[in-house]
Design a protein around this motif. Structure first.
Motif, PDB file in Angstrom:
ATOM      1  N   LEU A 268      -4.033  15.618   8.983  1.00 15.87           N
ATOM      2  CA  LEU A 268      -3.424  15.998   7.710  1.00 15.87           C
ATOM      3  C   LEU A 268      -3.797  14.985   6.635  1.00 15.87           C
ATOM      4  N   LYS A 269      -4.051  15.482   5.438  1.00 18.30           N
ATOM      5  CA  LYS A 269      -4.285  14.609   4.288  1.00 18.30           C
ATOM      6  C   LYS A 269      -3.122  14.782   3.326  1.00 18.30           C
ATOM      7  N   SER A 270      -2.718  13.679   2.712  1.00 18.14           N
ATOM      8  CA  SER A 270      -1.653  13.743   1.709  1.00 18.14           C
ATOM      9  C   SER A 270      -2.194  14.422   0.458  1.00 18.14           C
ATOM     10  N   SER A 271      -1.340  14.624  -0.513  1.00 15.46           N
ATOM     11  CA  SER A 271      -1.748  15.332  -1.732  1.00 15.46           C
ATOM     12  C   SER A 271      -2.878  14.614  -2.471  1.00 15.46           C
TER      13      SER A 271
ATOM     14  N   THR B 154      -5.572  10.005   4.534  1.00 13.66           N
ATOM     15  CA  THR B 154      -5.205  10.339   5.911  1.00 13.66           C
ATOM     16  C   THR B 154      -4.221   9.289   6.429  1.00 13.66           C
ATOM     17  N   LEU B 155      -3.571   9.602   7.530  1.00 17.98           N
ATOM     18  CA  LEU B 155      -2.630   8.658   8.132  1.00 17.98           C
ATOM     19  C   LEU B 155      -3.326   7.355   8.519  1.00 17.98           C
ATOM     20  N   SER B 156      -4.538   7.457   9.065  1.00 16.32           N
ATOM     21  CA  SER B 156      -5.257   6.236   9.468  1.00 16.32           C
ATOM     22  C   SER B 156      -5.567   5.352   8.262  1.00 16.32           C
ATOM     23  N   THR B 157      -5.914   5.950   7.136  1.00 19.70           N
ATOM     24  CA  THR B 157      -6.194   5.187   5.913  1.00 19.70           C
ATOM     25  C   THR B 157      -4.927   4.510   5.406  1.00 19.70           C
ATOM     26  N   PHE B 158      -3.815   5.233   5.436  1.00 17.55           N
ATOM     27  CA  PHE B 158      -2.548   4.683   4.963  1.00 17.55           C
ATOM     28  C   PHE B 158      -2.097   3.513   5.837  1.00 17.55           C
ATOM     29  N   ILE B 159      -2.102   3.709   7.158  1.00 15.17           N
ATOM     30  CA  ILE B 159      -1.680   2.644   8.081  1.00 15.17           C
ATOM     31  C   ILE B 159      -2.602   1.429   7.945  1.00 15.17           C
ATOM     32  N   ALA B 160      -3.904   1.668   7.809  1.00 18.34           N
ATOM     33  CA  ALA B 160      -4.859   0.562   7.652  1.00 18.34           C
ATOM     34  C   ALA B 160      -4.581  -0.230   6.378  1.00 18.34           C
ATOM     35  N   ALA B 161      -4.227   0.453   5.294  1.00 18.49           N
ATOM     36  CA  ALA B 161      -3.928  -0.240   4.038  1.00 18.49           C
ATOM     37  C   ALA B 161      -2.663  -1.088   4.156  1.00 18.49           C
ATOM     38  N   VAL B 162      -1.647  -0.561   4.816  1.00 18.94           N
ATOM     39  CA  VAL B 162      -0.424  -1.343   5.033  1.00 18.94           C
ATOM     40  C   VAL B 162      -0.738  -2.555   5.915  1.00 18.94           C
ATOM     41  N   ALA B 163      -1.493  -2.326   6.987  1.00 13.99           N
ATOM     42  CA  ALA B 163      -1.829  -3.414   7.913  1.00 13.99           C
ATOM     43  C   ALA B 163      -2.649  -4.505   7.224  1.00 13.99           C
ATOM     44  N   ARG B 164      -3.632  -4.116   6.394  1.00 18.64           N
ATOM     45  CA  ARG B 164      -4.434  -5.117   5.673  1.00 18.64           C
ATOM     46  C   ARG B 164      -3.554  -5.969   4.771  1.00 18.64           C
TER      47      ARG B 164
ATOM     48  N   LEU C 135       2.848   0.474  11.472  1.00 19.23           N
ATOM     49  CA  LEU C 135       3.358   1.693  12.106  1.00 19.23           C
ATOM     50  C   LEU C 135       4.888   1.716  12.077  1.00 19.23           C
ATOM     51  N   ASP C 136       5.504   0.583  12.383  1.00 19.10           N
ATOM     52  CA  ASP C 136       6.971   0.498  12.381  1.00 19.10           C
ATOM     53  C   ASP C 136       7.563   0.777  11.001  1.00 19.10           C
ATOM     54  N   ILE C 137       6.982   0.175   9.960  1.00 18.37           N
ATOM     55  CA  ILE C 137       7.550   0.351   8.624  1.00 18.37           C
ATOM     56  C   ILE C 137       7.327   1.778   8.119  1.00 18.37           C
ATOM     57  N   THR C 138       6.221   2.390   8.526  1.00 18.67           N
ATOM     58  CA  THR C 138       5.968   3.781   8.138  1.00 18.67           C
ATOM     59  C   THR C 138       6.963   4.699   8.846  1.00 18.67           C
ATOM     60  N   LYS C 139       7.226   4.413  10.112  1.00 17.05           N
ATOM     61  CA  LYS C 139       8.197   5.206  10.870  1.00 17.05           C
ATOM     62  C   LYS C 139       9.597   5.078  10.269  1.00 17.05           C
TER      63      LYS C 139
ATOM     64  N   ARG D 180      -3.274   4.626  -1.155  1.00 19.07           N
ATOM     65  CA  ARG D 180      -3.472   3.223  -0.752  1.00 19.07           C
ATOM     66  C   ARG D 180      -2.563   2.304  -1.554  1.00 19.07           C
ATOM     67  N   MET D 181      -2.375   2.613  -2.824  1.00 27.59           N
ATOM     68  CA  MET D 181      -1.473   1.798  -3.646  1.00 27.59           C
ATOM     69  C   MET D 181      -0.041   1.925  -3.147  1.00 27.59           C
ATOM     70  N   GLY D 182       0.346   3.120  -2.717  1.00 29.93           N
ATOM     71  CA  GLY D 182       1.666   3.309  -2.130  1.00 29.93           C
ATOM     72  C   GLY D 182       1.826   2.490  -0.857  1.00 29.93           C
ATOM     73  N   ALA D 183       0.736   2.364  -0.087  1.00 30.37           N
ATOM     74  CA  ALA D 183       0.757   1.557   1.136  1.00 30.37           C
ATOM     75  C   ALA D 183       0.973   0.085   0.806  1.00 30.37           C
ATOM     76  N   VAL D 184       0.296  -0.390  -0.221  1.00 28.50           N
ATOM     77  CA  VAL D 184       0.454  -1.782  -0.657  1.00 28.50           C
ATOM     78  C   VAL D 184       1.889  -2.023  -1.123  1.00 28.50           C
ATOM     79  N   ASP D 185       2.424  -1.092  -1.894  1.00 31.35           N
ATOM     80  CA  ASP D 185       3.811  -1.227  -2.367  1.00 31.35           C
ATOM     81  C   ASP D 185       4.800  -1.249  -1.202  1.00 31.35           C
ATOM     82  N   LEU D 186       4.569  -0.390  -0.206  1.00 31.65           N
ATOM     83  CA  LEU D 186       5.444  -0.348   0.966  1.00 31.65           C
ATOM     84  C   LEU D 186       5.415  -1.684   1.713  1.00 31.65           C
ATOM     85  N   ALA D 187       4.212  -2.222   1.922  1.00 34.08           N
ATOM     86  CA  ALA D 187       4.078  -3.506   2.624  1.00 34.08           C
ATOM     87  C   ALA D 187       4.731  -4.632   1.818  1.00 34.08           C
ATOM     88  N   ASP D 188       4.486  -4.663   0.506  1.00 33.50           N
ATOM     89  CA  ASP D 188       5.068  -5.718  -0.334  1.00 33.50           C
ATOM     90  C   ASP D 188       6.590  -5.664  -0.329  1.00 33.50           C
ATOM     91  N   GLU D 189       7.135  -4.451  -0.397  1.00 38.89           N
ATOM     92  CA  GLU D 189       8.590  -4.326  -0.364  1.00 38.89           C
ATOM     93  C   GLU D 189       9.140  -4.823   0.970  1.00 38.89           C
TER      94      GLU D 189
END
Length: 141
Positions: free
Chosen positions: A64-67, A71-81, A99-103, A118-127
């Motif tokens: 699945l791709k977001s709007s 993809t999920l792999s891209t999002f998780i990779a951005a948070v992990a980086r 994975l934990d924070i996304t869950k 990807r920017m949303g992933a960075v924001d999630l990790a920073d928060e």
């Protein structure tokens, strides 16, 4: 509780498996359902060979791709980086934390109320990192 049907997700190499985009469970392989397909016997069949039915994939979980096309792999990779670069985690720990924070969002990947870019992933990790305990002095008292 209804069991997850693992309808979508993505393969995430550092986690060594397919990650469901609904329950975020790491699976050993991409979910598939099989069906039996009969072999059509030709009119001029000689009767000497018959292979019977064979199995084929009737359905498999989609990537699945977001709007915005992430993809999920891209999002998780951005948070992990971000966890690696700013949080100081090693790669394995960063992917598990991502994975934990996304869950913990408690919505399936691609839910329209969340930013899956990807920017949303960075924001999630920073928060998330803003809540981590920091070693050493925390400032003047």
């Amino acid at each position: 509780m209804i069991a997850c049907k693992h309808e979508h997700g993505d393969y995430i190499k550092p986690l060594m498996g397919w990650v469901c985009g609904q329950c975020f469970q790491v699976l050993s392989e991409r979910p598939k359902r099989y069906r039996m397909v009969g072999i059509k016997v030709p009119d001029n069949w000689d009767g000497k060979r018959y292979f019977g039915e064979r199995q084929e994939i009737a359905w498999q979980a989609e990537v699945l791709k977001s709007s915005d096309g992430t993809t999920l792999s891209t999002f998780i990779a951005a948070v992990a980086r971000r966890f690696e670069l700013r949080g100081g985690l090693d790669k394995d720990a960063a992917y598990l934390a991502a994975l934990d924070i996304t869950k913990m969002l408690e919505v399936p990947f691609g839910h329209p109320d969340y930013n899956w870019s990807r920017m949303g992933a960075v924001d999630l990790a920073d928060e998330d990192m803003s809540y981590w305990d920091h070693d050493g002095p925390t400032g003047a008292n």
